[in-house]
Scaffold this motif. Structure first.
Motif, PDB file in Angstrom:
ATOM      1  N   ASP A 254     -58.538 141.087  66.933  1.00 48.68           N
ATOM      2  CA  ASP A 254     -58.354 142.297  66.131  1.00 48.68           C
ATOM      3  C   ASP A 254     -56.898 142.457  65.706  1.00 48.68           C
ATOM      4  O   ASP A 254     -56.605 142.908  64.595  1.00 48.68           O
ATOM      5  CB  ASP A 254     -58.793 143.526  66.930  1.00 48.68           C
ATOM      6  CG  ASP A 254     -60.266 143.482  67.295  1.00 48.68           C
ATOM      7  OD1 ASP A 254     -61.027 142.815  66.559  1.00 48.68           O
ATOM      8  OD2 ASP A 254     -60.644 144.106  68.299  1.00 48.68           O
ATOM      9  N   LEU A 255     -55.987 142.085  66.592  1.00 49.94           N
ATOM     10  CA  LEU A 255     -54.567 142.157  66.265  1.00 49.94           C
ATOM     11  C   LEU A 255     -54.242 141.223  65.105  1.00 49.94           C
ATOM     12  O   LEU A 255     -53.512 141.594  64.165  1.00 49.94           O
ATOM     13  CB  LEU A 255     -53.753 141.783  67.505  1.00 49.94           C
ATOM     14  CG  LEU A 255     -52.254 142.020  67.482  1.00 49.94           C
ATOM     15  CD1 LEU A 255     -51.947 143.503  67.396  1.00 49.94           C
ATOM     16  CD2 LEU A 255     -51.624 141.434  68.745  1.00 49.94           C
ATOM     17  N   VAL A 256     -54.784 140.023  65.136  1.00 52.94           N
ATOM     18  CA  VAL A 256     -54.554 139.067  64.057  1.00 52.94           C
ATOM     19  C   VAL A 256     -55.199 139.549  62.761  1.00 52.94           C
ATOM     20  O   VAL A 256     -54.621 139.424  61.670  1.00 52.94           O
ATOM     21  CB  VAL A 256     -55.100 137.689  64.469  1.00 52.94           C
ATOM     22  CG1 VAL A 256     -55.022 136.703  63.309  1.00 52.94           C
ATOM     23  CG2 VAL A 256     -54.323 137.141  65.675  1.00 52.94           C
ATOM     24  N   ALA A 257     -56.391 140.142  62.879  1.00 57.21           N
ATOM     25  CA  ALA A 257     -57.077 140.646  61.687  1.00 57.21           C
ATOM     26  C   ALA A 257     -56.273 141.767  61.031  1.00 57.21           C
ATOM     27  O   ALA A 257     -56.176 141.836  59.792  1.00 57.21           O
ATOM     28  CB  ALA A 257     -58.473 141.128  62.058  1.00 57.21           C
ATOM     29  N   ASP A 258     -55.687 142.646  61.819  1.00 62.70           N
ATOM     30  CA  ASP A 258     -54.859 143.718  61.252  1.00 62.70           C
ATOM     31  C   ASP A 258     -53.657 143.143  60.527  1.00 62.70           C
ATOM     32  O   ASP A 258     -53.256 143.640  59.458  1.00 62.70           O
ATOM     33  CB  ASP A 258     -54.392 144.653  62.371  1.00 62.70           C
ATOM     34  CG  ASP A 258     -55.519 145.520  62.907  1.00 62.70           C
ATOM     35  OD1 ASP A 258     -56.546 145.643  62.215  1.00 62.70           O
ATOM     36  OD2 ASP A 258     -55.368 146.073  64.021  1.00 62.70           O
ATOM     37  N   ALA A 259     -53.048 142.105  61.108  1.00 59.08           N
ATOM     38  CA  ALA A 259     -51.894 141.488  60.453  1.00 59.08           C
ATOM     39  C   ALA A 259     -52.297 140.849  59.129  1.00 59.08           C
ATOM     40  O   ALA A 259     -51.570 140.948  58.127  1.00 59.08           O
ATOM     41  CB  ALA A 259     -51.263 140.454  61.381  1.00 59.08           C
ATOM     42  N   ARG A 260     -53.440 140.193  59.095  1.00 58.84           N
ATOM     43  CA  ARG A 260     -53.906 139.606  57.841  1.00 58.84           C
ATOM     44  C   ARG A 260     -54.188 140.685  56.803  1.00 58.84           C
ATOM     45  O   ARG A 260     -53.884 140.528  55.615  1.00 58.84           O
ATOM     46  CB  ARG A 260     -55.161 138.790  58.105  1.00 58.84           C
ATOM     47  CG  ARG A 260     -54.926 137.481  58.859  1.00 58.84           C
ATOM     48  CD  ARG A 260     -56.241 136.835  59.234  1.00 58.84           C
ATOM     49  NE  ARG A 260     -56.037 135.571  59.951  1.00 58.84           N
ATOM     50  CZ  ARG A 260     -56.994 134.953  60.628  1.00 58.84           C
ATOM     51  NH1 ARG A 260     -58.222 135.501  60.692  1.00 58.84           N
ATOM     52  NH2 ARG A 260     -56.745 133.819  61.244  1.00 58.84           N
ATOM     53  N   ALA A 261     -54.789 141.793  57.263  1.00 55.68           N
ATOM     54  CA  ALA A 261     -55.077 142.873  56.323  1.00 55.68           C
ATOM     55  C   ALA A 261     -53.804 143.471  55.750  1.00 55.68           C
ATOM     56  O   ALA A 261     -53.820 144.058  54.661  1.00 55.68           O
ATOM     57  CB  ALA A 261     -55.897 143.955  57.023  1.00 55.68           C
TER      58      ALA A 261
END
Length: 379
Positions: A254-261
């Motif tokens: 989820d942390l990586v997904a937020d960064a991508r977003a």
């Protein structure tokens, strides 16, 4: 009250002595009994009032004077006991000796019929009386010293307890400050990254600009929620209220997904042989979050590569590499607490944390966390 008790003891001994005198002696030949004895007793009682300032001189004078005044015996015993309470052996010995020996020279003042060997009886009685007075005073002094010691221990314990409470409050404030830094710095860095991209790319289509604007708004909203969760520990919440979610291994994607977003180019490669225990997963999350925060602040637009590997009985390896900054944006000021605080957390579990510049101008953050054979047991 003590002077009154001394006077009462003296009166009893004085009346007892008067009962032992020959009939008619008080009004005829025993004038000392009704004149000199009370006057000396009055002076002794007045002198005893100064026993705390001049303990040895007062006790010695009253002890010698009491040999000529039965009525002053109570004052002499009070002075001896007060001196003994100070527990000074030399002064006590001198005063007790004077109290014992002096009456042997004043026996003629009271014409009492005495049996043979009465001086020795008088001496033994004086020794016994002095011994009782000294023992009582010594016990009172020991009790006072014990009470003072207990009071000092209580004050010392209170000071120590206050110091421990202050230290606990300081550690708690430091912990909360660390949580606020780790949480908010990550959110604000992503918001700043999106704002920088919005300012840098003037050629963006309206739809893309809308995505960035919504991302900024969402990031600010999440930052406020994170702030509320962290500050919740400072409030007196009900015990059944759930606390803020704990960072864990499951939240890393989820942390990586937020960064991508938020516009970051992030690639996650996770290849551990099993799920790490909670403590290791917590630290892994924090290391990845700090690396993403630093990449967003110091290398906007740079690709970020995250590699996680390890196995039980060994260590969990974490490596985060980012390239050089692709563009120059205004970024939030550095706090200087992120990496030092993270290094302290890693050291506390026996791990290692390293970071250095890459040859291409990028940055590498790596960590190794001990991974026990058995999973952590929760109580």
């Amino acid at each position: 009250m003590r002077l009154g008790a001394a006077a009462a003891v003296g009166v009893m001994l004085w009346l007892l002595t008067g009962a032992m005198l020959p009939p008619g002696c008080v009004t005829d030949s025993c004038s000392w009994y009704v004149t000199g004895d009370p006057l000396i007793a009055l002076g002794c009682l007045m002198a005893v009032a100064w026993r705390r300032r001049y303990p040895v001189p007062v006790a010695l004078a009253v002890s010698v004077a009491s040999a000529a005044s039965t009525l002053a015996s109570g004052a002499a015993l009070l002075a001896i006991g007060s001196l003994a309470a100070r527990r000074r052996p030399a002064g006590i010995a001198a005063v007790a000796a004077a109290f014992v020996v002096a009456p042997l020279f004043t026996m003629a003042l009271y014409p009492v019929d005495r049996p043979p060997g009465s001086p020795w009886i008088q001496l033994a009685l004086q020794v016994l009386t002095a011994g009782v007075a000294v023992a009582t005073g010594w016990a009172v002094g020991a009790r006072r010293a014990e009470v003072l010691s207990l009071r000092e221990r209580a004050r010392s314990a209170e000071r120590e307890q206050a110091a421990l409470a202050d230290r606990a409050r300081m550690l708690e404030r430091n912990r909360i400050a660390g949580e606020m830094h780790d949480t908010l710095a990550h959110r604000i860095s992503l918001v700043a990254l999106q704002a920088g991209a919005l300012d840098h790319r003037a050629d963006l289509a309206a739809e893309d600009r809308g995505v960035l604007v919504r991302g900024i708004a969402d990031g600010a909203h999440r930052a406020l929620e994170d702030l509320r969760d962290v500050l919740g520990v400072l409030r007196a919440e009900p015990p059944d209220r759930p606390g803020p979610p704990r960072p864990s291994w499951d939240h890393v994607p989820d942390l990586v997904a937020d960064a991508r977003a938020s516009g970051m180019d992030v690639v996650l490669t996770a290849d551990p042989s099993a799920r790490p225990p909670d403590g290791v997963g917590d630290l892994c999350y924090r290391v990845v979050r700090e690396a993403l925060t630093n990449a967003a602040k110091h290398a906007p637009g740079a690709p970020v590569r995250i590699t996680l590997d390890g196995e039980p009985g060994g260590a969990l390896g974490i490596a985060v590499r980012n390239g050089p900054a692709a563009r120059t944006n205004a970024r939030p000021p550095a706090s200087g607490y992120g990496l030092p605080g993270l290094a302290e957390r890693v050291r506390s579990v026996g791990g290692t944390l390293g970071h250095h510049r890459a040859p291409d101008g990028g940055f590498v953050l790596s960590a190794r966390l001990p991974w026990p054979d058995e999973p952590e047991r929760r109580p």
